[in-house]
Design a protein around this motif. Structure first.
Motif, mmCIF file in Angstrom:
data_model
loop_
_atom_site.group_PDB
_atom_site.id
_atom_site.type_symbol
_atom_site.label_atom_id
_atom_site.label_comp_id
_atom_site.label_asym_id
_atom_site.label_seq_id
_atom_site.Cartn_x
_atom_site.Cartn_y
_atom_site.Cartn_z
ATOM 1 N N SER A 4 0.826 -1.178 0.130
ATOM 2 C CA SER A 4 -0.090 -0.037 -0.092
ATOM 3 C C SER A 4 1.001 1.182 -0.029
ATOM 4 O O SER A 4 0.312 2.314 -0.560
ATOM 5 C CB SER A 4 -0.826 -0.162 1.276
ATOM 6 O OG SER A 4 -0.241 -0.001 2.503
ATOM 7 N N PHE A 5 2.007 0.940 0.618
ATOM 8 C CA PHE A 5 2.871 2.266 0.566
ATOM 9 C C PHE A 5 3.427 2.725 -0.678
ATOM 10 O O PHE A 5 3.590 3.766 -1.229
ATOM 11 C CB PHE A 5 4.017 2.156 1.740
ATOM 12 C CG PHE A 5 5.329 2.873 1.440
ATOM 13 C CD1 PHE A 5 4.951 4.388 1.808
ATOM 14 C CD2 PHE A 5 6.601 2.536 0.903
ATOM 15 C CE1 PHE A 5 6.022 5.370 1.836
ATOM 16 C CE2 PHE A 5 7.540 3.559 0.973
ATOM 17 C CZ PHE A 5 7.481 5.007 1.445
ATOM 18 N N LYS A 6 4.107 1.646 -1.362
ATOM 19 C CA LYS A 6 4.530 1.774 -2.874
ATOM 20 C C LYS A 6 3.265 2.307 -3.765
ATOM 21 O O LYS A 6 3.650 3.029 -4.707
ATOM 22 C CB LYS A 6 5.267 0.345 -3.413
ATOM 23 C CG LYS A 6 6.558 0.244 -2.645
ATOM 24 C CD LYS A 6 6.939 -1.032 -3.448
ATOM 25 C CE LYS A 6 8.532 -1.211 -2.620
ATOM 26 N NZ LYS A 6 9.301 -2.482 -3.292
ATOM 27 N N LEU A 7 1.975 1.789 -3.306
ATOM 28 C CA LEU A 7 1.187 2.050 -4.498
ATOM 29 C C LEU A 7 0.675 3.504 -4.387
ATOM 30 O O LEU A 7 0.326 4.226 -5.294
ATOM 31 C CB LEU A 7 -0.156 1.239 -4.250
ATOM 32 C CG LEU A 7 -1.336 1.245 -5.003
ATOM 33 C CD1 LEU A 7 -0.756 0.808 -6.429
ATOM 34 C CD2 LEU A 7 -2.390 0.408 -4.597
ATOM 35 N N LYS A 8 0.930 4.161 -3.051
ATOM 36 C CA LYS A 8 0.382 5.478 -2.651
ATOM 37 C C LYS A 8 1.577 6.168 -3.563
ATOM 38 O O LYS A 8 1.295 7.469 -3.892
ATOM 39 C CB LYS A 8 0.514 5.689 -1.168
ATOM 40 C CG LYS A 8 0.173 7.077 -0.908
ATOM 41 C CD LYS A 8 0.187 7.414 0.577
ATOM 42 C CE LYS A 8 -0.058 8.753 1.055
ATOM 43 N NZ LYS A 8 -0.036 8.797 2.321
ATOM 44 N N GLU A 9 2.885 5.815 -3.483
ATOM 45 C CA GLU A 9 3.785 6.663 -3.816
ATOM 46 C C GLU A 9 3.735 6.821 -5.436
ATOM 47 O O GLU A 9 4.062 7.608 -5.964
ATOM 48 C CB GLU A 9 5.276 5.810 -3.588
ATOM 49 C CG GLU A 9 5.798 6.356 -2.246
ATOM 50 C CD GLU A 9 5.734 7.648 -1.769
ATOM 51 O OE1 GLU A 9 6.597 8.398 -2.463
ATOM 52 O OE2 GLU A 9 5.237 8.054 -0.909
ATOM 53 N N ILE A 10 3.391 5.512 -6.161
ATOM 54 C CA ILE A 10 3.093 5.539 -7.559
ATOM 55 C C ILE A 10 2.130 6.385 -8.012
ATOM 56 O O ILE A 10 2.114 7.233 -9.035
ATOM 57 C CB ILE A 10 2.861 3.937 -8.075
ATOM 58 C CG1 ILE A 10 4.017 3.119 -7.903
ATOM 59 C CG2 ILE A 10 2.258 4.204 -9.407
ATOM 60 C CD1 ILE A 10 3.827 1.561 -8.012
ATOM 61 N N LYS A 11 0.989 6.366 -7.234
ATOM 62 C CA LYS A 11 -0.133 7.387 -7.414
ATOM 63 C C LYS A 11 0.332 8.741 -7.586
ATOM 64 O O LYS A 11 -0.169 9.413 -8.250
ATOM 65 C CB LYS A 11 -1.315 6.983 -6.550
ATOM 66 C CG LYS A 11 -2.536 7.684 -6.830
ATOM 67 C CD LYS A 11 -3.619 7.365 -5.664
ATOM 68 C CE LYS A 11 -5.137 7.749 -6.210
ATOM 69 N NZ LYS A 11 -6.241 7.525 -5.094
#
Length: 466
Positions: A4-11
């Motif tokens: 979820s952390f990486k997904l937030k950074e990608i977004k």
């Protein structure tokens, strides 16, 4: 992307950089979870994935609804190829998102499939992504040495298809193992490869290698809306073919006959300046449009050979012969100019691979432009040409220091305590330079060697010394 952390950074990255088309790689998202993850990235995105070729779905390709159109052309375990269109449905370019497998043998199918695709393509194309391969030794820092077997397939693919790496800025290495000290390995295994048509249409587009952030790989970012930066005037460069043209030596001799000057260095400077101006006029008046002359003589030859009277008309046959000779002359001149500008020395002079030559010239020109400075001293990205010039000037003024009324003298005693040349070596260094040494030095320099600061190269010097 399951994190979820990486997904937030990608977004956040997609939002800040206003990305319209993207290709996340090595997503590690299982087929049954793709819908859930894609929904978290936002409803404004459409997605194409390669789950049909592998259940690992390593390649996702997304685009913003209403901002672009994307049409799927080909997909495999190692790539997804699409046609990117504007909102009116006009083709902007073809885009291949690449994920190369880990062994040389596994990547052979990648090169074969990409070769089949680009061979019949006549529109701009960019092949961008994680190749898991390098094609030159400098692409890797530390770790095991790069072997010829590792680079051969990639290099052959590039050369055989007249492809080149797009102009880039930012970080050089695109991946690291995040190791510490001597254990840290970095490499440039993420690349953007473009064809001739891309270079012709988007020569000002620069691919930016950004900081890796939470990933092991640097994001590669480009924009078709890159500003067209106007450069300054072209510096003088002597073109080798001029030395073989009729009237060249007479023109140089006339220009060299300058008014008498008592200072030899000033006389040399004045003569070189006058010669340079004379050569510019000589080139502009007769040889500046070599490529146009080639096209003109080709059309003339085609017209003559299409004339049914050619088989029995002696005058037409003589015209055909003269046209062929002129076509050959201008073709060789044109190839000499383009080859010299491209600095491709490993292709023979007679090789009429002008498509590759012109691509090399355009790529060199694009790489030589300073379209942006990734960061100034305050960490800001600069794109304005005037501000870039001021930043470069300020950097070198700080680097070179400032004026001083006095400088600290050298400690002669300390110098004499260190290693010194022998008396014999000192005498050798102050010997007069002989004509024979000058001739030998000139003879040893390759014709393709870059010119000096004044634009004159060894071909000019040799011609005058004959």
């Amino acid at each position: 992307m399951n994190d979820s952390f990486k997904l937030k950074e990608i977004k956040n990255f997609l939002h800040i950089n206003k990305v319209i088309v993207c290709a996340p790689l090595e997503t590690r998202v299982r087929p049954h979870n793709q819908g859930k993850i894609q929904k978290k990235l936002g409803d404004r995105w459409n997605w194409i994935c390669n789950y049909g070729s592998t259940n690992k779905g390593r390649i996702w390709l997304g685009w913003v609804k209403g901002e672009a159109r994307v049409r799927l052309l080909l997909a495999s375990e190692q790539f997804v190829i699409v046609e990117v269109q504007n909102t009116q449905g006009e083709c902007l370019f073809h885009y291949a998102a690449i994920y190369g497998l880990h062994t040389i043998e596994d990547r052979k199918s990648l090169w074969d499939d990409l070769r089949s695709f680009v061979n019949g393509l006549h529109s701009p194309c960019i092949l961008m992504g994680y190749y898991n391969d390098v094609y030159q030794a400098i692409d890797k820092l530390q770790g095991s040495d790069i072997t010829h077997a590792e680079t051969m397939d990639f290099s052959n693919f590039m050369v055989d298809n007249c492809l080149s790496e797009a102009p880039t800025s930012g970080n050089f290495y695109s991946w690291s193992n995040k190791g510490h000290g001597a254990n840290r390995i970095s490499s440039r295994i993420d690349k953007a490869i473009v064809n001739v048509e891309w270079v012709s249409k988007y020569s000002d587009v620069v691919v930016k290698y950004l900081n890796a952030g939470v990933s092991d790989h640097s994001p590669l970012l480009f924009s078709l809306a890159e500003a067209h930066h106007e450069g300054g005037g072209r510096p003088f460069r002597f073109l080798n073919h001029l030395a073989d043209q009729t009237g060249f030596l007479d023109m140089v001799k006339k220009a060299w006959d300058s008014p008498h000057c008592s200072w030899k260095m000033k006389k040399l400077f004045v003569n070189l300046h006058k010669t340079k101006e004379a050569i510019k006029i000589f080139h502009a008046s007769s040889y500046s449009q070599a490529h146009c002359m080639v096209d003109a003589y080709r059309r003339q030859l085609e017209t003559l050979q299409a004339n049914p009277a050619l088989n029995h008309d002696v005058d037409l046959q003589e015209s055909e012969k003269e046209t062929l000779e002129m076509l050959k002359k201008w073709s060789l001149i044109n190839m000499s100019v383009v080859r010299q500008k491209s600095r491709i020395s490993w292709l023979s002079q007679g090789d009429a691979n002008s498509k590759f030559y012109f691509t090399a010239v355009k790529v060199r020109n694009a790489k030589s432009k300073i379209a942006m400075l990734l960061h100034n001293s305050q960490g800001e990205i600069l794109t304005d040409p005037v501000i870039i010039g001021e930043e470069i000037k300020a950097f070198y003024m700080k680097l070179l220091g400032t004026n001083s009324d006095s400088i600290e003298a050298i400690n002669i005693g300390m110098v004499r305590k260190g290693p010194r040349l022998s008396h014999q070596a000192c005498n050798m260094l102050i010997q007069p330079v002989t004509t024979h040494e000058i001739d030998a030095a000139l003879a040893s320099i390759d014709d393709a060697k870059a010119p000096g600061l004044d634009g004159f190269n060894v071909v000019f010097s040799r011609k005058l010394g004959q």
